[in-house]
Write a protein that holds these residues in place. Structure first.
Motif, PDB file in Angstrom:
ATOM      1  N   HIS A   1       0.688  -1.297  -0.005  1.00 49.15           N
ATOM      2  CA  HIS A   1      -0.599   0.301  -0.253  1.00 49.15           C
ATOM      3  C   HIS A   1       0.959   1.397   0.557  1.00 49.15           C
ATOM      4  O   HIS A   1       0.575   2.278  -1.049  1.00 49.15           O
ATOM      5  N   HIS A   2       1.855   0.917   0.976  1.00 55.90           N
ATOM      6  CA  HIS A   2       2.878   2.518   0.866  1.00 55.90           C
ATOM      7  C   HIS A   2       3.643   2.909  -0.326  1.00 55.90           C
ATOM      8  O   HIS A   2       3.582   3.603  -1.149  1.00 55.90           O
ATOM      9  N   HIS A   3       3.563   1.403  -1.333  1.00 52.65           N
ATOM     10  CA  HIS A   3       4.220   1.302  -2.495  1.00 52.65           C
ATOM     11  C   HIS A   3       3.326   2.404  -3.535  1.00 52.65           C
ATOM     12  O   HIS A   3       4.653   3.511  -4.391  1.00 52.65           O
ATOM     13  N   LEU A   4       2.328   1.833  -2.977  1.00 50.34           N
ATOM     14  CA  LEU A   4       1.274   2.536  -4.386  1.00 50.34           C
ATOM     15  C   LEU A   4       1.337   3.724  -4.453  1.00 50.34           C
ATOM     16  O   LEU A   4       0.587   3.873  -4.892  1.00 50.34           O
ATOM     17  N   VAL A   5       0.775   4.111  -2.783  1.00 51.15           N
ATOM     18  CA  VAL A   5       0.699   5.541  -2.388  1.00 51.15           C
ATOM     19  C   VAL A   5       2.027   6.303  -3.478  1.00 51.15           C
ATOM     20  O   VAL A   5       1.903   7.407  -3.866  1.00 51.15           O
ATOM     21  N   LEU A   6       3.037   6.047  -2.406  1.00 48.98           N
ATOM     22  CA  LEU A   6       4.292   6.560  -3.871  1.00 48.98           C
ATOM     23  C   LEU A   6       5.425   6.576  -5.022  1.00 48.98           C
ATOM     24  O   LEU A   6       4.692   7.662  -5.672  1.00 48.98           O
ATOM     25  N   THR A   7       3.419   5.478  -5.193  1.00 46.37           N
ATOM     26  CA  THR A   7       4.196   5.872  -6.885  1.00 46.37           C
ATOM     27  C   THR A   7       2.911   6.864  -7.282  1.00 46.37           C
ATOM     28  O   THR A   7       3.328   7.478  -8.921  1.00 46.37           O
ATOM     29  N   LEU A   8       1.845   7.035  -7.327  1.00 46.87           N
ATOM     30  CA  LEU A   8       0.521   7.381  -7.498  1.00 46.87           C
ATOM     31  C   LEU A   8       1.248   9.162  -7.412  1.00 46.87           C
ATOM     32  O   LEU A   8       0.878   9.942  -8.144  1.00 46.87           O
ATOM     33  N   HIS A   9       1.543   9.180  -6.540  1.00 50.19           N
ATOM     34  CA  HIS A   9       2.112  10.545  -5.934  1.00 50.19           C
ATOM     35  C   HIS A   9       3.405  11.722  -6.763  1.00 50.19           C
ATOM     36  O   HIS A   9       2.989  12.725  -6.808  1.00 50.19           O
ATOM     37  N   SER A  10       4.269  10.350  -7.964  1.00 50.82           N
ATOM     38  CA  SER A  10       5.500  11.024  -8.093  1.00 50.82           C
ATOM     39  C   SER A  10       5.204  10.625  -9.627  1.00 50.82           C
ATOM     40  O   SER A  10       6.029  10.642 -10.576  1.00 50.82           O
ATOM     41  N   ALA A  11       3.980   9.893 -10.305  1.00 46.29           N
ATOM     42  CA  ALA A  11       4.067   9.250 -11.641  1.00 46.29           C
ATOM     43  C   ALA A  11       3.422  10.425 -12.183  1.00 46.29           C
ATOM     44  O   ALA A  11       2.952  11.809 -11.750  1.00 46.29           O
ATOM     45  N   PRO A  12       4.138  10.762 -13.563  1.00 43.18           N
ATOM     46  CA  PRO A  12       3.662  12.126 -14.285  1.00 43.18           C
ATOM     47  C   PRO A  12       2.163  12.012 -14.559  1.00 43.18           C
ATOM     48  O   PRO A  12       1.912  10.718 -15.010  1.00 43.18           O
ATOM     49  N   ARG A  13       2.121  13.431 -14.351  1.00 38.34           N
ATOM     50  CA  ARG A  13       0.492  13.223 -15.344  1.00 38.34           C
ATOM     51  C   ARG A  13       0.691  13.098 -16.961  1.00 38.34           C
ATOM     52  O   ARG A  13      -0.992  12.750 -16.702  1.00 38.34           O
ATOM     53  N   ASP A  14       1.414  13.102 -17.703  1.00 36.65           N
ATOM     54  CA  ASP A  14       0.940  12.579 -19.019  1.00 36.65           C
ATOM     55  C   ASP A  14       1.292  10.984 -18.851  1.00 36.65           C
ATOM     56  O   ASP A  14       1.801  10.815 -20.314  1.00 36.65           O
ATOM     57  N   LEU A  15       1.213  10.347 -17.562  1.00 41.30           N
ATOM     58  CA  LEU A  15       1.135   8.851 -17.866  1.00 41.30           C
ATOM     59  C   LEU A  15       0.699   8.109 -18.901  1.00 41.30           C
ATOM     60  O   LEU A  15      -0.197   8.713 -19.280  1.00 41.30           O
ATOM     61  N   ALA A  16       1.361   7.533 -19.283  1.00 41.89           N
ATOM     62  CA  ALA A  16       0.560   6.355 -21.003  1.00 41.89           C
ATOM     63  C   ALA A  16       0.909   4.784 -19.850  1.00 41.89           C
ATOM     64  O   ALA A  16       2.116   3.945 -19.415  1.00 41.89           O
ATOM     65  N   ALA A  17      -0.265   4.677 -19.931  1.00 40.91           N
ATOM     66  CA  ALA A  17      -0.133   2.943 -19.577  1.00 40.91           C
ATOM     67  C   ALA A  17      -1.584   2.379 -20.274  1.00 40.91           C
ATOM     68  O   ALA A  17      -2.739   2.989 -20.129  1.00 40.91           O
TER      69      ALA A  17
END
Length: 257
Positions: free
Chosen positions: A85-101
């Motif tokens: 859960h902690h890693h998911l929160v950090l990943t979403l916080h730091s992800a670029p707004r133009d993420l392609a996924a």
């Protein structure tokens, strides 16, 4: 809602879920999922959090399934949940707004999709964990609950796999009474449901015209109660039902996603 609001809700509810799991114990039954014990719930959400983290962190472009959970002892399982859960929160916080996924429901952007989906996934299962622990449910903000209703109706139940079907066309209206604009009309038939946001001047009673057609059933009440009832986490008791009462029962029987 903003992406940051979804991530903050995810952060809070993930911690509450883990706390409730510790309180209840891993052998506790999960009322909304009778086939599950708490360890099944913890394992599921831990897998989903790591799956979403990988998709966002690596920009995964193809659909896939969560990896198998590691073979952990009961003493290790809750810590594993908290770590993911902690890693998911950090990943979403730091992800670029133009993420392609890859995504699987309509959304303004992939990052908005994954923040929203993981927030609602975690909130619904936080409710499961608190119910299993016999604890009071932590209230949800009305705006977040209304957003979750919208995701469920226009997203999950807009897909071909939805089992909410009727032999004869029916119209169901759902309204969160304290939330402006949180009002939906669901057209039911042998085809997948079709949901539209109800015009503000359509009236609230069953039988009010929506695009010239009567409504067979209206269900209305606070957004949180409606959200939890639609996810089959609470009964319809706290909501006002007007019209055909077979439709809420149909939802209860077939709305699993």
């Amino acid at each position: 809602m903003e992406i940051t609001e979804f991530v903050e809700t995810l952060r809070l509810d993930g911690g509450l879920l883990a706390d409730a799991a510790e309180e209840a114990g891993l052998d506790a039954s999960v009322p909304a999922c009778p086939e599950w014990q708490m360890r099944d719930l913890v394992t599921h959400i831990g897998q989903v959090h790591r799956w979403a983290t990988e998709i966002v962190a690596q920009g995964v472009q193809q659909p896939g399934r969560p990896a198998e959970a590691p073979d952990l002892s009961d003493e290790e399982l809750i810590g594993w949940l908290r770590e993911g859960h902690h890693h998911l929160v950090l990943t979403l916080h730091s992800a670029p707004r133009d993420l392609a996924a890859w995504t699987f429901l309509p959304a303004p952007s992939p990052l908005a999709f994954w923040a929203r989906r993981q927030a609602h996934e975690t909130s619904v299962h936080r409710v499961d964990a608190q119910q299993a622990a016999g604890a009071s449910l932590t209230p949800l903000p009305a705006s977040f609950a209304a957003d979750g209703i919208d995701e469920l109706l226009t997203g999950f139940h807009g897909r071909d796999r939805s089992r909410i079907r009727t032999d004869v066309p029916r119209t169901l209206r759902l309204r969160a009474t304290e939330t402006p604009g949180a009002d939906w009309t669901v057209q039911l038939s042998e085809a997948p449901p079709r949901t539209v946001r109800t015009p503000a001047d359509a009236g609230s009673e069953a039988g009010a015209p929506e695009q010239g057609k009567p409504v067979d059933c209206t269900i209305e009440g606070p957004a949180e109660e409606l959200y939890l009832a639609l996810w089959n986490r609470r009964p319809w008791d706290a909501l006002t039902i007007t019209g055909d009462r077979e439709l809420p029962e149909l939802w209860r029987e077939r709305a699993g996603v």
